[in-house]
Enzyme design. Structure first.
Site, PDB file in Angstrom:
ATOM      1  N   TYR A 181      82.948  69.957  60.746  1.00  0.00           N
ATOM      2  CA  TYR A 181      82.520  68.560  60.906  1.00  0.00           C
ATOM      3  C   TYR A 181      81.675  68.104  59.710  1.00  0.00           C
ATOM      4  CZ  TYR A 181      81.076  64.269  63.256  1.00  0.00           C
ATOM      5  OH  TYR A 181      80.855  62.950  63.589  1.00  0.00           O
ATOM      6  N   SER A 261      87.399  62.101  63.419  1.00  0.00           N
ATOM      7  CA  SER A 261      86.321  61.171  63.117  1.00  0.00           C
ATOM      8  C   SER A 261      85.731  61.500  61.736  1.00  0.00           C
ATOM      9  CB  SER A 261      85.273  61.217  64.233  1.00  0.00           C
ATOM     10  OG  SER A 261      84.378  60.150  64.121  1.00  0.00           O
ATOM     11  N   ASP A 344      90.912  52.831  70.024  1.00  0.00           N
ATOM     12  CA  ASP A 344      89.776  53.435  69.326  1.00  0.00           C
ATOM     13  C   ASP A 344      88.769  52.339  69.017  1.00  0.00           C
ATOM     14  OD1 ASP A 344      87.967  54.728  67.683  1.00  0.00           O
ATOM     15  OD2 ASP A 344      89.492  55.944  66.701  1.00  0.00           O
ATOM     16  N   HIS A 379      89.240  56.904  70.753  1.00  0.00           N
ATOM     17  CA  HIS A 379      88.443  57.901  70.054  1.00  0.00           C
ATOM     18  C   HIS A 379      87.810  58.901  71.013  1.00  0.00           C
ATOM     19  CE1 HIS A 379      86.141  58.598  66.190  1.00  0.00           C
ATOM     20  NE2 HIS A 379      85.482  59.379  67.030  1.00  0.00           N
TER      21      HIS A 379
END
Length: 413
Positions: A181, A261, A344, A379
């Site tokens: 991430y 993301s 999203d 999302h």
């Protein structure tokens, strides 16, 4: 800079955990009549970040992130050490939950190879026992989880978790799935994930490097992956891939990566900066046009993490790594599945929609460049359990198929 204060009332006094003048956190005994500077320190700041804490049975339980693994120390209310909670292997534990006067507390423990399990803890004796455990067709004893450290491009030591079946070959022939991430102060600790469990059961390796941009080592770690230093995040990820290849966990032909993301931005950077390292990429709900992201949905909130192209000084470093603006025609790109949908509400699906045809027209590898698009999903939520299962199956089938050897063509009669 802002500071955070969390308070618990126990035995006639307020105990406060804060990062005020202590980025890694400390615990104080509060006196509401004076400033925090003169409050009594109960648990001083240490080298490891305080991840969570609680007071149960008249004792303070403090969870530290010790190289991204949970370590729980126990203290009396006056700050005297009173032992620690023992765990079996590498993993992540919650705080010990319960009333401040209760004898028994409860916590959960999990890892990539250990399903989420709730334990009951006797605060007087320190003894713990399984309170609740899910019935999952996964035999943890067949797998192993370890942690390694490697050097990034600038020499920074980066930790990485690696999981696989015991005895799995390290000759470069096995598939490997890596995710990460690297942003928004988010800690990527070992946790149970059915997708990872499935991959491991099929005989693949799994890896999770803890990139800068998170907070695994405090706010400084986060700051090293923000604004003009965002490239550090990508360099950490590429160095992790190079470590895994050099140590023969896998090869680029069998290397799958996945992220969503901010992690989707990471995937976009991997596709455009180091396409030769990877065979298959799942890029979910991604930020890809970093010059315009702030104009759509809630993108304006994220300028405090990335910066904005509307700022002249920030424009140039955003342009340098923006995946959409760094697609190069005539490049052999890996197989890619972009994944997004109309619902999203956070990252506008326009990123994936326009990146797909651009990459299709630029790639010379002949590998599939796909857009998996949902008219209802988004999302964070918005799909049924059945649809989520189907989406996961699509993702894993794509990554597994695109990292294996091509099936031999049948001989013509």
């Amino acid at each position: 800079m802002d500071q955070r204060f969390e308070a618990i009332y126990a035995k006639g006094a307020w105990y406060v955990k804060t990062d005020y003048k202590s980025p890694n956190g400390r615990i104080l005994k509060a006196d509401p009549g004076v400033l925090p500077d003169v409050w009594t320190t109960i648990v001083p700041e240490g080298p490891d970040v305080i991840d969570s804490w609680s007071i149960v049975g008249g004792k303070i339980y403090v969870n530290h992130l010790k190289d991204v693994k949970t370590e729980t120390k126990v203290y009396a209310l006056d700050g005297k050490p009173a032992g620690k909670v023992e765990y079996e292997g590498i993993g992540s534990a919650t705080a010990v939950y319960g009333r401040t006067t209760d004898r028994y507390g409860y916590f959960s423990f999990e890892s990539y190879i250990e399903p989420w399990t709730i334990y009951r803890l006797d605060t007087m004796t320190g003894k713990r026992e399984v309170f609740s455990q899910p019935k999952i067709p996964f035999d943890s004893s067949q797998f192993e989880l370890k942690q390694v450290f490697f050097k990034s491009k600038d020499g920074t030591q980066i930790p990485m978790f690696i999981a696989g079946k015991k005895g799995l070959k390290m000759d470069g022939t096995e598939r490997l799935l890596m995710t990460a991430y690297g942003g928004f102060d988010s800690n990527e600790t070992p946790e149970w994930n059915p997708q990872i469990a499935w991959w491991l059961q099929q005989g693949g390796w799994f890896a999770m490097p803890n990139l800068r941009g998170g907070a695994e080592y405090g706010e400084h770690w986060h700051e090293q992956g923000m604004f003009e230093k965002k490239q550090n995040v990508f360099d950490d990820f590429f160095a992790a891939a190079e470590y895994l290849i050099a140590n023969k966990y896998t090869t680029p032909d069998h290397f799958a990566i996945t992220g969503r993301s901010n992690g989707g931005l990471l995937m976009g950077a991997a596709i455009t900066q180091r396409p030769e390292l990877f065979s298959a990429v799942w890029c979910g709900y991604p930020l890809l046009d970093m010059l315009r992201y702030q104009k759509f949905k809630v993108g304006g909130y994220w300028t405090t993490e990335y910066g904005s192209a509307e700022n002249e000084k920030q424009f140039f470093y955003l342009l340098k790594y923006s995946p959409y603006h760094n697609v190069k025609p005539g490049t052999a790109y890996p197989a890619v599945m972009f994944f997004t949908g109309d619902s999203d509400t956070r990252v506008d699906p326009l990123h994936a929609r326009k990146m797909t045809p651009l990459l299709q027209s630029a790639s010379t590898s002949g590998r599939p460049i796909l857009l998996h698009y949902s008219l209802a999903g988004g999302h964070s939520a918005g799909v049924s359990v059945d649809q989520e299962v189907q989406d996961d199956a699509d993702q894993l089938t794509f990554l597994w198929t695109e990292t294996g050897k091509p099936a031999p063509h049948p001989a013509h009669p």
